[in-house]
Design an enzyme around this catalytic site. Structure first.
Site, PDB file in Angstrom:
ATOM      1  N   ASN A  63      19.552  14.374   8.065  1.00  0.00           N
ATOM      2  CA  ASN A  63      18.108  14.206   7.841  1.00  0.00           C
ATOM      3  C   ASN A  63      17.446  15.587   7.735  1.00  0.00           C
ATOM      4  O   ASN A  63      16.379  15.725   7.158  1.00  0.00           O
ATOM      5  CB  ASN A  63      17.444  13.372   8.960  1.00  0.00           C
ATOM      6  CG  ASN A  63      17.821  13.826  10.370  1.00  0.00           C
ATOM      7  OD1 ASN A  63      18.697  14.660  10.554  1.00  0.00           O
ATOM      8  ND2 ASN A  63      17.165  13.266  11.360  1.00  0.00           N
TER       9      ASN A  63
ATOM     10  N   LYS B 202      12.861  27.004  10.130  1.00  0.00           N
ATOM     11  CA  LYS B 202      13.877  27.441  11.116  1.00  0.00           C
ATOM     12  C   LYS B 202      15.066  28.102  10.407  1.00  0.00           C
ATOM     13  O   LYS B 202      15.642  29.048  10.922  1.00  0.00           O
ATOM     14  CB  LYS B 202      14.379  26.249  11.940  1.00  0.00           C
ATOM     15  CG  LYS B 202      13.296  25.613  12.791  1.00  0.00           C
ATOM     16  CD  LYS B 202      13.794  24.377  13.499  1.00  0.00           C
ATOM     17  CE  LYS B 202      13.994  23.179  12.601  1.00  0.00           C
ATOM     18  NZ  LYS B 202      12.785  22.617  12.013  1.00  0.00           N
TER      19      LYS B 202
ATOM     20  N   ASP C 171       1.361  33.515   4.347  1.00  0.00           N
ATOM     21  CA  ASP C 171       0.891  33.893   3.007  1.00  0.00           C
ATOM     22  C   ASP C 171       0.188  32.742   2.281  1.00  0.00           C
ATOM     23  O   ASP C 171      -0.715  32.956   1.490  1.00  0.00           O
ATOM     24  CB  ASP C 171       2.084  34.374   2.168  1.00  0.00           C
ATOM     25  CG  ASP C 171       3.240  33.369   2.176  1.00  0.00           C
ATOM     26  OD1 ASP C 171       3.710  33.023   3.280  1.00  0.00           O
ATOM     27  OD2 ASP C 171       3.643  32.910   1.098  1.00  0.00           O
TER      28      ASP C 171
ATOM     29  N   ASP D 177      10.451  21.150   9.459  1.00  0.00           N
ATOM     30  CA  ASP D 177      10.159  21.897   8.228  1.00  0.00           C
ATOM     31  C   ASP D 177       9.328  23.156   8.485  1.00  0.00           C
ATOM     32  O   ASP D 177       8.548  23.579   7.638  1.00  0.00           O
ATOM     33  CB  ASP D 177       9.426  21.012   7.197  1.00  0.00           C
ATOM     34  CG  ASP D 177      10.147  19.704   6.976  1.00  0.00           C
ATOM     35  OD1 ASP D 177      11.378  19.739   6.840  1.00  0.00           O
ATOM     36  OD2 ASP D 177       9.480  18.654   6.965  1.00  0.00           O
TER      37      ASP D 177
ATOM     38  N   GLY E  55      16.968  19.536   6.553  1.00  0.00           N
ATOM     39  CA  GLY E  55      17.208  20.308   5.335  1.00  0.00           C
ATOM     40  C   GLY E  55      16.717  21.711   5.594  1.00  0.00           C
ATOM     41  O   GLY E  55      15.524  21.948   5.636  1.00  0.00           O
ATOM     42  N   HIS E  56      17.645  22.621   5.847  1.00  0.00           N
ATOM     43  CA  HIS E  56      17.255  23.992   6.172  1.00  0.00           C
ATOM     44  C   HIS E  56      17.415  24.875   4.943  1.00  0.00           C
ATOM     45  O   HIS E  56      18.516  25.070   4.457  1.00  0.00           O
ATOM     46  CB  HIS E  56      18.094  24.509   7.346  1.00  0.00           C
ATOM     47  CG  HIS E  56      17.789  23.783   8.626  1.00  0.00           C
ATOM     48  ND1 HIS E  56      18.385  24.054   9.815  1.00  0.00           N
ATOM     49  CD2 HIS E  56      16.916  22.784   8.886  1.00  0.00           C
ATOM     50  CE1 HIS E  56      17.894  23.261  10.759  1.00  0.00           C
ATOM     51  NE2 HIS E  56      17.010  22.478  10.199  1.00  0.00           N
ATOM     52  N   THR E  57      16.285  25.381   4.469  1.00  0.00           N
ATOM     53  CA  THR E  57      16.322  26.203   3.259  1.00  0.00           C
ATOM     54  C   THR E  57      16.522  27.666   3.640  1.00  0.00           C
ATOM     55  O   THR E  57      15.818  28.185   4.500  1.00  0.00           O
ATOM     56  CB  THR E  57      15.005  26.046   2.466  1.00  0.00           C
ATOM     57  OG1 THR E  57      14.814  24.653   2.222  1.00  0.00           O
ATOM     58  CG2 THR E  57      15.047  26.800   1.152  1.00  0.00           C
TER      59      THR E  57
ATOM     60  N   PRO F 144       6.556  13.989  -0.797  1.00  0.00           N
ATOM     61  CA  PRO F 144       5.476  14.968  -0.547  1.00  0.00           C
ATOM     62  C   PRO F 144       5.166  15.020   0.939  1.00  0.00           C
ATOM     63  O   PRO F 144       5.137  13.985   1.606  1.00  0.00           O
ATOM     64  CB  PRO F 144       4.280  14.411  -1.327  1.00  0.00           C
ATOM     65  CG  PRO F 144       4.641  13.033  -1.741  1.00  0.00           C
ATOM     66  CD  PRO F 144       6.121  12.858  -1.607  1.00  0.00           C
ATOM     67  N   ARG F 145       4.994  16.226   1.469  1.00  0.00           N
ATOM     68  CA  ARG F 145       4.656  16.344   2.898  1.00  0.00           C
ATOM     69  C   ARG F 145       3.146  16.246   3.074  1.00  0.00           C
ATOM     70  O   ARG F 145       2.389  16.731   2.232  1.00  0.00           O
ATOM     71  CB  ARG F 145       5.146  17.681   3.439  1.00  0.00           C
ATOM     72  CG  ARG F 145       6.659  17.781   3.447  1.00  0.00           C
ATOM     73  CD  ARG F 145       7.131  19.126   4.012  1.00  0.00           C
ATOM     74  NE  ARG F 145       8.575  19.251   3.883  1.00  0.00           N
ATOM     75  CZ  ARG F 145       9.209  20.378   3.571  1.00  0.00           C
ATOM     76  NH1 ARG F 145       8.539  21.481   3.353  1.00  0.00           N
ATOM     77  NH2 ARG F 145      10.530  20.396   3.481  1.00  0.00           N
TER      78      ARG F 145
ATOM     79  N   GLN G 141      14.742  19.345  12.932  1.00  0.00           N
ATOM     80  CA  GLN G 141      13.480  18.608  13.117  1.00  0.00           C
ATOM     81  C   GLN G 141      12.512  19.425  14.007  1.00  0.00           C
ATOM     82  O   GLN G 141      12.674  20.622  14.120  1.00  0.00           O
ATOM     83  CB  GLN G 141      13.708  17.206  13.703  1.00  0.00           C
ATOM     84  CG  GLN G 141      14.322  16.216  12.720  1.00  0.00           C
ATOM     85  CD  GLN G 141      15.820  16.330  12.612  1.00  0.00           C
ATOM     86  OE1 GLN G 141      16.520  16.380  13.605  1.00  0.00           O
ATOM     87  NE2 GLN G 141      16.330  16.351  11.406  1.00  0.00           N
TER      88      GLN G 141
ATOM     89  N   ARG H 144      27.284   2.858  23.184  1.00  0.00           N
ATOM     90  CA  ARG H 144      28.748   3.036  23.312  1.00  0.00           C
ATOM     91  C   ARG H 144      29.514   2.318  22.208  1.00  0.00           C
ATOM     92  O   ARG H 144      30.614   1.828  22.393  1.00  0.00           O
ATOM     93  CB  ARG H 144      29.254   2.622  24.699  1.00  0.00           C
ATOM     94  CG  ARG H 144      29.036   3.644  25.766  1.00  0.00           C
ATOM     95  CD  ARG H 144      27.772   3.628  26.551  1.00  0.00           C
ATOM     96  NE  ARG H 144      27.043   2.420  26.724  1.00  0.00           N
ATOM     97  CZ  ARG H 144      26.828   1.806  27.882  1.00  0.00           C
ATOM     98  NH1 ARG H 144      27.363   2.254  28.966  1.00  0.00           N
ATOM     99  NH2 ARG H 144      26.066   0.738  27.951  1.00  0.00           N
TER     100      ARG H 144
HETATM  101  P1  IMP Z   1      15.019   9.864  10.735  1.00  0.00           P
HETATM  102  O1  IMP Z   1      15.302  11.081  11.541  1.00  0.00           O
HETATM  103  O2  IMP Z   1      15.662   9.866   9.376  1.00  0.00           O
HETATM  104  O3  IMP Z   1      15.284   8.602  11.482  1.00  0.00           O
HETATM  105  O4  IMP Z   1      13.446   9.834  10.437  1.00  0.00           O
HETATM  106  C1  IMP Z   1      12.490   9.672  11.453  1.00  0.00           C
HETATM  107  C2  IMP Z   1      11.249  10.528  11.188  1.00  0.00           C
HETATM  108  O5  IMP Z   1      11.601  11.896  11.308  1.00  0.00           O
HETATM  109  C3  IMP Z   1      10.670  10.367   9.782  1.00  0.00           C
HETATM  110  O6  IMP Z   1       9.269  10.524   9.856  1.00  0.00           O
HETATM  111  C4  IMP Z   1      11.280  11.522   9.029  1.00  0.00           C
HETATM  112  O7  IMP Z   1      10.502  11.901   7.908  1.00  0.00           O
HETATM  113  C5  IMP Z   1      11.266  12.596  10.106  1.00  0.00           C
HETATM  114  N1  IMP Z   1      12.288  13.627   9.901  1.00  0.00           N
HETATM  115  C6  IMP Z   1      13.602  13.544  10.117  1.00  0.00           C
HETATM  116  N2  IMP Z   1      14.216  14.697   9.827  1.00  0.00           N
HETATM  117  C7  IMP Z   1      13.257  15.542   9.440  1.00  0.00           C
HETATM  118  C8  IMP Z   1      13.264  16.921   9.049  1.00  0.00           C
HETATM  119  O8  IMP Z   1      14.286  17.591   9.011  1.00  0.00           O
HETATM  120  N3  IMP Z   1      12.057  17.440   8.736  1.00  0.00           N
HETATM  121  C9  IMP Z   1      10.904  16.739   8.798  1.00  0.00           C
HETATM  122  N4  IMP Z   1      10.843  15.462   9.157  1.00  0.00           N
HETATM  123  C10 IMP Z   1      12.010  14.864   9.483  1.00  0.00           C
END
Ligand code: IMP
Length: 427
Positions: free
Chosen positions: A38, A16, A332, A13, A40-42, A303-304, A223, A142
């Site tokens: 998993n 990127k 900022d 987050d 999420g690129h904004t 929430p982060r 990630q 595998r």
């Molecule tokens: P998973 O990748 O869904 O297995 O999650 C494993 C850990 O990675 C958790 O703490 C998730 O919140 C974190 N995580 C996975 N993808 C992201 C991402 O894109 N941004 C931030 N944290 C992530």
């Protein structure tokens, strides 16, 4: 023209998506190389605001070939929805390609991700429950199915029959839930295969062609470094490598092909999910950063956790990725704080250390040692030149550069493309 890797330097987050969207203007190819939906690129650009989970952030430029690399695990339904949504908003996806080697996320992966998290109880990892861990575990065991296998329906049926039998034993005997139907999963995945067939290719030759023509290739990380299964806060990590080294394997390039590695750092730290975060702020400053920056997960809405910039982790990230430069995002956001802190070391069991411990229990006991800097306390989102930043903001940036041992090339002061300070050329 070089290959440039854009790598998350913290816990993901970092922004990127914006950096790739900016640099892709000059690129021929953008490749996503790890993770799955998993991520999420904004991206905020003249077409609007987009939240991409699988499709590379270069998709908004008609000349850019976008590849979902072999290192990504793909939930085909999520990908099809993402393609449809982009098309509905007028974005062309005809230059999107998927490596035939990429593994699929199957319905049992998402199911098991949730069931495993429930079973872990208080020790849950806080995964996104998108099936990422189980899909990568099957790839290593595998037992995965590659997206290219969707194109041979007969062989797919045999392979799925074998794997599903095994998965249904786990679902029914261990978790006590209903088995999945072979017919249903098979017919669903055949439909996905028909829909995605035009995109599925051998993609390493596409990279070879671009490199032969000296065209710019961008490796888009997902990630962040501290979520890497080897170097992150294991077991509170994801399941594929977000590192620059992972970019070679996940895209299909040799390490010598990469000439620039840009680490993307947020001006503070955030983390979503479980696991240690030494500089976490569980007070009103953490809440202020979260609300001011809208620090809620793009994929899960969680929430982060917010905290001060951790330069011990930052330096570690520079070293294991080999960053040649960095982008600093969301500077900022800090503009309302009178005092800023940077973590420059840890106190571990009474001793001062300056490295990022490999053992999660040690990291949990680490107390941050802070250096304090004055805040600039004025808005900076309108500024486009480094020398026009308040001197205290320049001092903060310069100190980070020193501590992470890496020059900062780009500074982002807002979500839009133009809200960027080009401090130093990247290429
Ligand atoms: P998973 O990748 O869904 O297995 O999650 C494993 C850990 O990675 C958790 O703490 C998730 O919140 C974190 N995580 C996975 N993808 C992201 C991402 O894109 N941004 C931030 N944290 C992530």
């Amino acid at each position: 023209m070089p290959v440039i890797a854009i790598i998350g330097a913290q816990w993901g987050d970092e922004g990127k998506g914006k950096v790739v969207d900016l640099l892709a203007e000059k690129a021929r190819v953008v490749v996503r190389f790890s993770g799955g939906d998993n991520a999420g690129h904004t991206v905020v650009n003249p077409y609007g605001e987009f939240k991409l989970h699988l499709i590379p952030s270069g998709i908004f430029y008609p000349q850019v070939v976008c590849i979902i690399g072999n290192g990504v695990v793909i939930n085909p339904k999520v990908l099809i929805d993402e393609v449809d949504q982009l098309n509905q908003r007028g974005i062309d996806t005809s230059k999107l390609f998927i490596s035939d080697r990429a593994n699929l996320i199957m319905p049992y992966h998402t199911l098991l991700d949730g069931l495993e998290e429930e079973l872990r109880g208080g020790k849950a990892l806080g995964t996104t429950r998108k099936g990422i861990g189980p899909a990568f575990a099957d790839k290593a065991a595998r037992l995965g199915i590659r997206i290219g296998e969707l194109l041979d329906k007969e062989a797919l049926l045999e392979r799925l029959r074998f794997i599903l039998e095994y998965k249904n034993v786990i679902l029914t005997k261990i978790y006590g839930v209903s088995p999945l139907s072979l017919n249903e999963v098979y017919s669903q995945y055949c439909q996905y295969g028909e829909r995605l067939a035009p995109y599925i290719r051998e993609t390493t030759t596409m990279l070879e062609e671009a490199l032969a023509k000296d065209e710019l290739v961008i490796l888009e990380g997902a990630q962040g470094t501290l979520l890497d299964p080897d170097f992150g806060t294991y077991p509170y990590t994801t399941s594929s490598s977000p590192l620059a080294g992972g970019g070679c394997v996940g895209a299909g390039l040799g390490p010598t092909a990469i000439s620039r590695i840009l680490g993307v750092f947020k001006a503070y730290c955030t983390r979503v999910g479980g696991g240690p975060m030494p500089t976490e702020l569980k007070d009103e400053i953490g809440d202020l950063i979260r609300e001011r920056a809208g620090e809620y997960g793009t994929t899960t809405g969680r929430p982060r956790r917010c905290g001060w910039f951790d330069a011990v982790a930052g330096r570690f990230s520079t070293r294991i990725n080999g960053f040649t430069g960095a982008a600093l995002t969301r500077l900022d956001i800090l503009g309302v704080l009178p005092l800023l802190k940077i973590c420059v070391g840890y106190k571990l069991d009474g001793k001062t250390i300056d490295y990022f411990p490999g053992n999660v229990a040690s990291l949990e006991r680490c107390q941050p040692i802070y250096e304090e800097l004055p805040g600039w306390q004025v808005p900076i989102s309108h500024i486009r030149q480094y020398r026009k930043l308040p001197i205290k903001a320049q001092q903060y940036v310069a100190r980070l550069e020193e501590l992470i041992s890496c020059p900062i090339n780009l500074i982002s002061v807002g979500a839009r493309r133009e809200q960027t300070i080009h401090k130093m050329p990247i290429l």
